[in-house]
Motif scaffolding. Structure first.
Motif, short mmCIF file in Angstrom:
data_model
loop_
_atom_site.label_atom_id
_atom_site.label_comp_id
_atom_site.label_asym_id
_atom_site.label_seq_id
_atom_site.Cartn_x
_atom_site.Cartn_y
_atom_site.Cartn_z
N CYS A 1 -8.80 -0.24 -13.07
CA CYS A 1 -7.38 -0.54 -12.94
C CYS A 1 -6.87 -0.38 -11.52
CB CYS A 1 -6.61 0.38 -13.87
SG CYS A 1 -5.51 -0.56 -14.88
N GLY B 1 -6.66 5.03 -15.66
CA GLY B 1 -7.46 3.82 -15.85
C GLY B 1 -6.97 2.97 -17.02
N ASP C 1 -10.59 6.16 -2.21
CA ASP C 1 -9.18 6.01 -2.56
C ASP C 1 -8.34 6.18 -1.29
OD1 ASP C 1 -7.77 6.15 -5.59
OD2 ASP C 1 -6.43 6.67 -3.92
N MET C 2 -7.10 5.66 -1.35
CA MET C 2 -6.23 5.74 -0.17
C MET C 2 -5.15 6.81 -0.31
SD MET C 2 -3.80 2.42 -0.74
CE MET C 2 -2.70 2.35 -2.14
N GLN D 1 -4.29 12.20 -4.73
CA GLN D 1 -5.31 11.93 -5.73
C GLN D 1 -6.68 12.43 -5.26
OE1 GLN D 1 -4.05 11.16 -8.69
NE2 GLN D 1 -4.65 9.03 -8.94
N TYR E 1 1.37 6.67 -7.02
CA TYR E 1 0.27 7.49 -7.57
C TYR E 1 0.22 8.89 -6.97
CZ TYR E 1 -1.11 3.60 -10.31
OH TYR E 1 -1.09 2.61 -11.25
N ASP F 1 -13.75 8.92 -13.50
CA ASP F 1 -14.92 8.08 -13.74
C ASP F 1 -16.09 8.48 -12.83
OD1 ASP F 1 -13.61 6.73 -15.73
OD2 ASP F 1 -13.04 5.00 -14.50
N LYS G 1 -4.95 13.41 -14.66
CA LYS G 1 -4.42 12.37 -13.76
C LYS G 1 -5.26 11.10 -13.82
CE LYS G 1 -1.87 15.25 -10.51
NZ LYS G 1 -0.62 14.52 -10.35
N PHE G 2 -5.83 10.86 -14.98
CA PHE G 2 -6.58 9.63 -15.18
C PHE G 2 -5.60 8.49 -15.46
CE2 PHE G 2 -8.38 6.79 -18.51
CZ PHE G 2 -9.30 6.13 -17.71
N GLY H 1 -11.08 2.85 -5.76
CA GLY H 1 -9.81 3.40 -6.22
C GLY H 1 -10.05 4.49 -7.24
N SER H 2 -10.81 5.50 -6.82
CA SER H 2 -11.30 6.52 -7.76
C SER H 2 -10.21 7.46 -8.25
CB SER H 2 -12.43 7.30 -7.10
OG SER H 2 -12.10 7.60 -5.76
N VAL I 1 2.41 1.76 -3.44
CA VAL I 1 1.42 2.19 -4.44
C VAL I 1 1.01 3.65 -4.20
CG1 VAL I 1 -0.95 1.80 -5.26
CG2 VAL I 1 0.56 -0.14 -4.91
N ILE J 1 -9.91 -0.05 -0.16
CA ILE J 1 -11.05 -0.77 -0.75
C ILE J 1 -11.18 -2.18 -0.18
CG2 ILE J 1 -11.00 0.65 -2.83
CD1 ILE J 1 -9.82 -1.68 -4.36
N CYS K 1 -4.15 -4.39 -5.18
CA CYS K 1 -4.46 -4.79 -3.80
C CYS K 1 -3.84 -6.13 -3.46
CB CYS K 1 -5.98 -4.92 -3.63
SG CYS K 1 -6.79 -3.36 -3.87
N HIS L 1 0.83 -1.21 0.00
CA HIS L 1 0.00 0.00 0.00
C HIS L 1 0.87 1.26 0.00
CE1 HIS L 1 -3.32 -2.72 1.48
NE2 HIS L 1 -3.91 -2.05 0.52
#
Ligand SMILES: C[S@@+](CC[C@H](N)C(=O)[O-])C[C@H]1O[C@@H](n2cnc3c(N)ncnc32)[C@H](O)[C@@H]1O
Length: 370
Positions: free
Chosen positions: A155, A60, A102-103, A107, A18, A84, A57-58, A78-79, A14, A135, A160, A11
């Motif tokens: 995506c 997907g 989202d974590m 973002q 991002y 979206d 910053k998309f 994970g928006s 990741v 999530i 996870c 985590h």
């Protein structure tokens, strides 16, 4: 925020990728979007109305937003920067709701900052919120059981460490008749540790890609209906060093539909037919439930028991007429692809796509494509 379960440092790595390493979609090292078909014109129009800060910053790898969702309650796993969710919020209208989870703080910040600007474009205040959380722990993040009609995700689940927790949580969060409609990365084999532990491959998603057969088994065990494939396209690894690491394994972006239905409702002896009523805006002439089940408006067609259950008891039920017939043979009609068949389809599509041009879901392509 404490990390769920045995997540090691995945985590954190990741979040770093991002939140700090990537600055825009152009920084990605794999072409998860190439070969993905252009979204429906209604989605493209909605994307064009999404603020640039969100679009840029998309990250997907597909287009997992169904049409016909006016008034529905949506959840995006994970928006990210929220693209979206913004699109979905235009589609559900003022009566529906969209929650993004989202974590990664950076973002979430981008996603939250543009809601005011988007409200002016829409002309109403959307029920759109972005919550901080994992999530794997939807309830802890405030998503109550049986409150969601459609869960989307673009995506993310590959990122996870404990995918089972995610699918179990989604199953709990969905109302009966709801579905998980999502694009993600899959592999045609179980991945070796050298791939699973490589930070860049994990960050880009393919280091955590699920072996297709494991995914099908896991979701069946949780209680979802058999997974339906809506779209598949191969993923190319652009970076030479990474190419050497991934070897012969093939990776794919796949859009799956996982329905939470009560299959037993329709488990009688006869067969079934289904007729699409043509009432989903944007799909007036035909509706594609999955690659094996395309319905032409007004034309009755034999369907499997599982498809009958989906079309008669899911959120799609208002758009179809499902009838029982005395012909029990139709009960096996258009059964979903087995994992074996799916592998063959993937290879065939890969060959077709190798001569086809460019990708279609990056922010850069947003005006003409996504
Ligand atoms: C590839 S990006 C996709 C973002 C977004 N869906 C899109 O299409 O632009 C992955 C996102 O998932 C988030 N994410 C990854 N694992 C997560 C987890 N376990 N819980 C919550 N968010 C997660 C990351 O923070 C990142 O924003």
């Amino acid at each position: 925020m404490s990390q769920p379960g045995n997540s090691d440092d995945i985590h954190s790595s990741v979040k770093d990728y991002y939140g700090k390493v990537l600055t825009s979609s152009n920084d990605l090292k794999t072409s998860a979007c190439s070969g993905v078909a252009a979204p429906h014109p209604i989605i493209r129009k909605a994307i064009a109305g999404v603020p640039d800060a969100v679009n840029s910053k998309f990250y997907g790898c597909g287009n997992p937003i169904p049409l016909g969702i006016k008034g529905k309650d949506l959840l995006d796993l994970g928006s990210g920067s929220g693209r979206d969710c913004y699109v979905a919020s235009a589609l559900v209208g003022p009566e529906g709701s969209v929650t993004g989870i989202d974590m990664t703080d950076e973002q979430l910040q981008v996603a939250r900052d543009s809601i005011g600007e988007f409200e002016k474009t829409l002309g109403y205040a959307p029920k759109l919120r972005f919550v901080t959380g994992y999530i794997e722990e939807l309830q802890k993040a405030g998503v109550e059981p049986s409150t969601i009609d459609v869960c989307i995700s673009n995506c993310v689940i590959n990122l996870c460490p404990n995918k089972k927790l995610v699918f179990e949580g989604v199953h709990r969060a969905l109302r009966t008749g709801g579905e998980l409609y999502f694009s993600d990365m899959y592999a045609d084999a179980r991945l070796p540790e050298s791939v699973r532990k490589n930070d860049v491959l994990v960050g880009e998603g393919i280091g955590g890609a699920l072996y297709v057969k494991d995914f099908e088994q896991m979701t069946q065990d949780i209680g979802f209906a058999y997974p339906r494939v809506l779209a598949i396209s191969p993923i190319a690894v652009k970076d030479k060093e990474l190419q050497a690491l991934v070897g012969d394994t093939r990776y794919y972006s796949i859009t799956y539909r996982l329905f939470k239905t009560d299959e037993h409702e329709k488990a009688k002896e006869g067969g079934f037919t289904a007729t699409y009523l043509g009432t989903i805006e944007g799909h007036e002439d035909k509706y594609e439930l999955d690659i094996d089940n395309v319905f032409v408006k007004g034309v009755s067609k034999p369907v499997s028991r599982s498809t009958a259950a989906i079309l008669s008891s899911s959120w799609l039920s208002g758009f179809f007429a499902v009838d029982e017939t005395s012909n029990s043979n139709s009960g096996s009609a258009a059964l979903p692809s087995s994992a074996e068949t799916l592998m063959n389809q993937l290879r065939r599509l890969e060959q077709q796509n190798s001569s086809a041009s460019g990708g279609c879901c990056s922010a850069g392509a947003k005006k003409g494509c996504c």
